[in-house]
Design a protein around this motif. Structure first.
Motif, PDB file in Angstrom:
ATOM      1  N   ALA A  25       0.845  -1.191   0.000  1.00  0.00           N
ATOM      2  CA  ALA A  25       0.000   0.000   0.000  1.00  0.00           C
ATOM      3  C   ALA A  25       0.887   1.250   0.000  1.00  0.00           C
ATOM      4  O   ALA A  25       1.921   1.273   0.677  1.00  0.00           O
ATOM      5  CB  ALA A  25      -0.908  -0.005   1.228  1.00  0.00           C
ATOM      6  N   PRO A  26       0.500   2.290  -0.750  1.00  0.00           N
ATOM      7  CA  PRO A  26       1.300   3.527  -0.764  1.00  0.00           C
ATOM      8  C   PRO A  26       1.544   4.087   0.640  1.00  0.00           C
ATOM      9  O   PRO A  26       2.609   4.635   0.916  1.00  0.00           O
ATOM     10  CB  PRO A  26       0.443   4.484  -1.602  1.00  0.00           C
ATOM     11  CG  PRO A  26      -0.402   3.594  -2.453  1.00  0.00           C
ATOM     12  CD  PRO A  26      -0.658   2.361  -1.650  1.00  0.00           C
ATOM     13  N   LEU A  27       0.561   3.906   1.524  1.00  0.00           N
ATOM     14  CA  LEU A  27       0.727   4.395   2.893  1.00  0.00           C
ATOM     15  C   LEU A  27       1.919   3.730   3.581  1.00  0.00           C
ATOM     16  O   LEU A  27       2.619   4.356   4.376  1.00  0.00           O
ATOM     17  CB  LEU A  27      -0.560   4.142   3.696  1.00  0.00           C
ATOM     18  CG  LEU A  27      -0.522   4.547   5.159  1.00  0.00           C
ATOM     19  CD1 LEU A  27      -0.275   6.044   5.318  1.00  0.00           C
ATOM     20  CD2 LEU A  27      -1.821   4.152   5.865  1.00  0.00           C
ATOM     21  N   LEU A  28       2.147   2.470   3.254  1.00  0.00           N
ATOM     22  CA  LEU A  28       3.260   1.747   3.885  1.00  0.00           C
ATOM     23  C   LEU A  28       4.592   2.372   3.487  1.00  0.00           C
ATOM     24  O   LEU A  28       5.483   2.559   4.325  1.00  0.00           O
ATOM     25  CB  LEU A  28       3.199   0.270   3.478  1.00  0.00           C
ATOM     26  CG  LEU A  28       4.110  -0.685   4.215  1.00  0.00           C
ATOM     27  CD1 LEU A  28       3.881  -0.615   5.716  1.00  0.00           C
ATOM     28  CD2 LEU A  28       3.903  -2.107   3.716  1.00  0.00           C
TER      29      LEU A  28
ATOM     30  N   HIS B 183       4.949   5.437   2.623  1.00  0.00           N
ATOM     31  CA  HIS B 183       4.943   6.769   3.237  1.00  0.00           C
ATOM     32  C   HIS B 183       5.464   6.719   4.677  1.00  0.00           C
ATOM     33  O   HIS B 183       6.253   7.557   5.099  1.00  0.00           O
ATOM     34  CB  HIS B 183       3.513   7.314   3.199  1.00  0.00           C
ATOM     35  CG  HIS B 183       3.309   8.583   3.952  1.00  0.00           C
ATOM     36  ND1 HIS B 183       3.696   9.813   3.456  1.00  0.00           N
ATOM     37  CD2 HIS B 183       2.749   8.828   5.168  1.00  0.00           C
ATOM     38  CE1 HIS B 183       3.395  10.743   4.336  1.00  0.00           C
ATOM     39  NE2 HIS B 183       2.812  10.180   5.377  1.00  0.00           N
ATOM     40  N   ILE B 184       5.005   5.702   5.431  1.00  0.00           N
ATOM     41  CA  ILE B 184       5.356   5.676   6.855  1.00  0.00           C
ATOM     42  C   ILE B 184       6.673   4.963   7.133  1.00  0.00           C
ATOM     43  O   ILE B 184       7.164   5.013   8.250  1.00  0.00           O
ATOM     44  CB  ILE B 184       4.229   5.045   7.708  1.00  0.00           C
ATOM     45  CG1 ILE B 184       3.976   3.604   7.291  1.00  0.00           C
ATOM     46  CG2 ILE B 184       2.982   5.877   7.636  1.00  0.00           C
ATOM     47  CD1 ILE B 184       2.844   2.947   8.054  1.00  0.00           C
TER      48      ILE B 184
END
Lengths: 139, 147
Positions: free
Chosen positions: B112-115, B117-118
């Motif tokens: 996931a793109p969020l992964l 990101h974080i």
């Protein structure tokens, strides 16, 4: 009323604090999914979960002491402006209309993305703006 | 017969399983944790010590340190992966060497793109092997993290 883009809320019980998520953001609830650890994960990510062919982070919303998080029974998969994200919870309560409860906007949120409180029956839920929350997460 | 470029090593570090292209690997050594010379230990930099290798010494590093995982705490008999590096080989202890398998045994998964990101911009790639999630290892990335 806060604009979280929804007229309905998914209500979830968690021992770390109940949460309400906009119904339009809900994609699927996974029952007892396998959670994985992984490299570079910050403390607010309680694990990674596989959903179809994608790996996504699972967040634990609510107030808890560091290290006290217990593996959740359910993971709610939501869409966000940064792709899929999971939220850990212990019980799935129901999808509720805004009008079925009382909403109060939070003037001093517990954490970024928590925008209000939803009082429904005998319970209180923290209403989460999923897009705001993911955009607030520190890199 | 499959070549090194067509094979991957599967290993476990703590509770987390990784894959690593075999051509990133110089050798797998078995030894004891007590065999690591601790005189050059620098835990604040992730160096556990050194081992004899051919005619010299080889740095032994805690991969967990660079991947922000709980510190490696192995004891007794251990497996050491000797990795290729731009300034020579270096070694990391692991908790289990599972085996070497052809690339066809692995199925890529998207993250996931969020992964991304974080995870502080570090590439986190995953793949499926049997019924297990693996994190894709890259000796070059690990060497860069080591500094």
């Amino acid at each position: 009323m806060a604009d979280v883009g929804s007229r309905r809320l998914g209500l979830f019980y968690s021992r770390h604090g109940n949460i309400a998520l906009p119904a339009e953001k809900l994609i699927q609830v996974l029952e007892q999914p396998r959670l994985y650890g992984g490299p570079f994960l910050p403390a607010y990510v309680i694990g990674l979960v596989r959903f179809q062919t994608e790996i996504l982070p699972v967040l634990q919303c609510g107030n808890q002491a560091p290290g006290s998080v217990v593996e959740p029974f359910y993971v709610t998969v939501c869409g966000s402006s940064l792709g899929l994200v999971g939220f850990g919870c212990d019980q799935v309560r129901q999808i509720a209309d805004w009008e079925s409860g009382r909403y109060e906007e939070l003037t001093e949120p517990d954490y970024c993305g928590a925008v209000g409180r939803f009082f429904h029956q005998t319970e209180t839920y923290t209403v989460i703006d999923v897009d705001l929350l993911v955009e607030c997460l520190p890199e | 017969m499959a070549t090194a470029e067509q094979m991957k090593l599967v290993f476990r570090l703590g509770q987390i399983r990784f894959s690593l292209p075999v051509d990133h690997l110089v050798e797998i050594r078995q030894g004891s944790a007590g065999g690591i010379d601790r005189t050059c230990q620098d835990l604040t930099g992730g160096q556990l010590g050194s081992i004899h290798h051919q005619d010299g010494q080889l740095g032994v590093y805690d991969l967990s340190y660079y991947l922000q995982l709980p510190p490696w705490s192995g004891s007794g008999e251990i497996d050491l992966l000797v990795l290729s590096g731009s300034d020579g080989p270096w070694a990391v202890p692991v908790d289990e060497v599972v085996g070497i398998f052809p690339n066809e045994a692995f199925s890529p998964l998207t993250t996931a793109p969020l992964l991304t990101h974080i995870c502080k911009g570090e590439g986190v790639a995953c793949e499926q092997w049997q019924d297990t999630l693996l994190f894709c290892g890259d000796a070059g990335q690990w060497e860069r993290l080591r500094g």
